[in-house]
Design an enzyme around this catalytic site. Structure first.
Site, PDB file in Angstrom:
ATOM      1  N   GLU A  86       0.825  -1.211   0.000  1.00  0.00           N
ATOM      2  CA  GLU A  86       0.000   0.000   0.000  1.00  0.00           C
ATOM      3  C   GLU A  86       0.858   1.259   0.000  1.00  0.00           C
ATOM      4  OE1 GLU A  86      -3.219   0.407  -0.401  1.00  0.00           O
ATOM      5  OE2 GLU A  86      -3.517  -1.755  -0.600  1.00  0.00           O
ATOM      6  N   CYS A  89     -13.141   2.140 -15.134  1.00  0.00           N
ATOM      7  CA  CYS A  89     -13.618   3.517 -14.958  1.00  0.00           C
ATOM      8  C   CYS A  89     -12.431   4.460 -14.854  1.00  0.00           C
ATOM      9  CB  CYS A  89     -14.502   3.602 -13.708  1.00  0.00           C
ATOM     10  SG  CYS A  89     -15.452   5.141 -13.590  1.00  0.00           S
ATOM     11  N   CYS A 143     -17.047   2.080 -20.635  1.00  0.00           N
ATOM     12  CA  CYS A 143     -18.352   1.926 -19.982  1.00  0.00           C
ATOM     13  C   CYS A 143     -19.033   0.617 -20.372  1.00  0.00           C
ATOM     14  CB  CYS A 143     -19.252   3.109 -20.319  1.00  0.00           C
ATOM     15  SG  CYS A 143     -18.678   4.680 -19.610  1.00  0.00           S
ATOM     16  N   CYS A 193     -18.262  -2.084 -17.875  1.00  0.00           N
ATOM     17  CA  CYS A 193     -18.447  -1.735 -16.463  1.00  0.00           C
ATOM     18  C   CYS A 193     -19.653  -2.462 -15.874  1.00  0.00           C
ATOM     19  CB  CYS A 193     -18.647  -0.227 -16.315  1.00  0.00           C
ATOM     20  SG  CYS A 193     -18.845   0.297 -14.585  1.00  0.00           S
ATOM     21  N   CYS A 213     -25.332   3.580 -13.539  1.00  0.00           N
ATOM     22  CA  CYS A 213     -24.426   4.736 -13.444  1.00  0.00           C
ATOM     23  C   CYS A 213     -25.171   6.014 -13.838  1.00  0.00           C
ATOM     24  CB  CYS A 213     -23.210   4.529 -14.332  1.00  0.00           C
ATOM     25  SG  CYS A 213     -22.052   5.921 -14.292  1.00  0.00           S
TER      26      CYS A 213
END
Length: 364
Positions: A39, A196, A202, A205, A211
Site C-alpha cells: 500500500e 472507470c 463503460c 463496467c 451509473c
C-alpha cells in the site's frame, strides 16, 4: 443501505471475484506486513512499476523486524527509482514503531494504524480491511472517480465538505458481511484502475446500467478536472569530482527536499556558491558535460554536470586526506566521502545520477 447502494455493492463484489485483478504478488495474503508495504509503494505509483520493487524489497526484508533493523541507506538503495523518497524513510520509521511501540505486532484498527509514520486514513483503512476484515473503506483517486460517476457527485475535491461527503458515501456502501470487505475494497481499486479510468470503457463496467453519469451524459464531466499543476523549471549544476583512483565524491543530502537522505554529488543552483566551493578546495578546471533534463512531479530539472578529474598528487592520495576533504565540506566524513565507482552505484542514488554513473563507468 438503500436498494441502489446495495445493488452497487453486490455488483462490484461479484465483478471483482470474476473479473478483477487476482495475480498481484501481494494479494491472497493476510499478512499485514506485506499489505502495508504494498500500500505504501502503491501511493501515487502504478501497479506495473511497483511489482518488481515489491518483490526485491520483500526478498531482502521478509519481516517487519528485518526492515526495522536495516540501515536507512540500504532501504533507500532498494527504493531508488521508485520516487517520492519520503515514503521510504517513513516506511523505515514505521517499521521501528511497530517493533518498539507495538512489540512487533501490527495494530488492527484504522485509528491505531494511522499512528504509524506515513500512514494516512486511506492506507490505514486498506490495511485494516485486507488484513483484519475491518469494515473500513478507502478513498484514493480511482475510488473518487468511480463514486463521482456512478452517483453523479459533483464538487471540488479541494473542498473539505465535498471530501467528507465522498468518505460518507464510500462508508455507506460497505458490505454487511465482513468477509466481503476485501473483495469490495479491491473491487473499487480494480474498477477505477482498469475500467472507470479517465477514458472509461463503460461497455465493460458492471455498474453501467445504474451509473447516473451515463444516464445524464456526464461521464466526461465527472469528476471535475483538476487544476493543472504548475511545473517549475530548475537549473542545477552537478560537481562530479573524480580521483585518480577512479573514486567519486558523494554527499548525503538532508532529509527534506528532493532526493532527501540519498547520496548525490555536490549540487548547486547558485553559481556564486558553486564557484566558492571550487575555490575553497582548489579544484582544477572542469570539463563541462552536456546538460540533460529530468522530470519530477512538479519540477523540470535541467542538470549540467561539471567533471573535475583530480591529479594523483592532490589531496586524495590517502584515505585520511579524503576524509579530511569530506569533513571540511559537510563537517562529518560519515555524510560525505569518496566511493569507488563500483560501490557508488550500489548506494541510494537519485535516478538521474545512477544513469550518469553508468555512462561514466562505461567511458573509463
Amino acid at each position: 443501505m438503500n436498494d441502489f447502494s446495495s445493488l452497487f455493492t453486490t455488483q462490484l463484489i461479484d465483478w471483482q471475484r470474476r473479473h478483477g485483478r487476482h495475480d498481484l504478488p501481494w494479494q491472497n495474503d493476510d499478512d499485514p506486513y506485506t499489505i502495508w508495504l504494498s500500500e505504501i509503494m502503491l501511493q501515487q505509483t502504478q501497479v506495473s512499476t511497483v511489482r518488481d520493487y515489491y518483490l526485491r524489497f520483500i526478498a531482502r526484508f521478509p519481516t517487519v523486524e528485518s526492515l526495522a533493523a536495516a540501515h536507512e541507506d540500504e532501504v533507500l538503495a532498494l527504493w531508488a527509482g521508485l520516487g517520492y523518497y519520503r515514503r521510504a524513510r517513513h516506511l523505515h520509521e514505521a517499521a521501528r514503531q511497530i517493533v518498539t511501540v507495538f512489540g512487533g505486532q501490527f495494530p488492527r484498527t484504522r485509528h491505531e494504524l494511522e499512528t504509524l509514520k506515513g500512514v494516512g486514513r486511506s492506507t490505514a483503512a486498506a490495511i485494516a480491511a485486507f488484513a483484519f476484515r475491518q469494515p473500513e473503506t478507502i478513498l484514493d483517486g480511482n475510488v473518487r472517480r468511480v463514486l463521482c460517476r456512478v452517483f453523479a457527485l459533483d464538487g471540488d475535491e479541494r473542498d473539505r465538505a465535498f471530501t467528507a461527503a465522498l468518505w460518507a458515501k464510500a462508508e455507506s456502501l460497505l458490505p454487511e458481511n465482513r468477509d466481503d470487505v476485501p473483495a469490495y475494497i479491491q473491487g473499487l481499486m480494480d474498477l477505477g484502475a482498469t475500467v472507470c479510468t479517465r477514458r472509461p470503457n463503460c461497455a465493460a463496467c458492471p455498474q453501467r446500467l445504474i451509473c447516473r453519469a451515463v444516464q445524464e451524459n456526464r461521464v466526461a464531466e465527472l469528476p471535475r478536472k483538476k487544476t493543472a499543476v504548475t511545473v517549475r523549471e530548475w537549473d542545477l549544476s552537478w560537481l562530479v569530482i573524480l580521483s585518480a583512483e577512479q573514486e567519486i565524491f558523494l554527499e548525503k543530502r538532508a532529509a527534506h527536499g528532493i532526493w532527501g537522505g540519498m547520496w548525490c554529488v555536490p549540487c548547486y543552483e547558485d553559481a556564486a556558491a558553486q564557484a566558492a566551493f571550487c575555490r575553497e578546495h582548489d579544484l582544477p578546471p572542469p570539463d563541462v558535460g552536456e546538460p540533460f533534463t529530468h522530470r519530477l512531479t512538479h519540477r523540470l530539472l535541467t542538470i549540467t554536470p561539471y567533471y573535475f578529474r583530480l591529479p594523483e598528487t592532490q589531496f586524495l592520495r590517502s584515505a585520511g586526506e579524503a576524509k579530511r576533504f569530506a569533513a571540511s565540506h559537510l563537517g562529518s566524513a560519515n555524510n560525505a566521502r569518496f566511493f569507488p565507482l563500483s560501490q557508488a552505484a550500489q548506494q541510494a542514488l537519485p535516478k538521474p545520477l545512477s544513469r550518469l554513473l553508468q555512462t561514466l563507468a562505461g567511458s573509463l
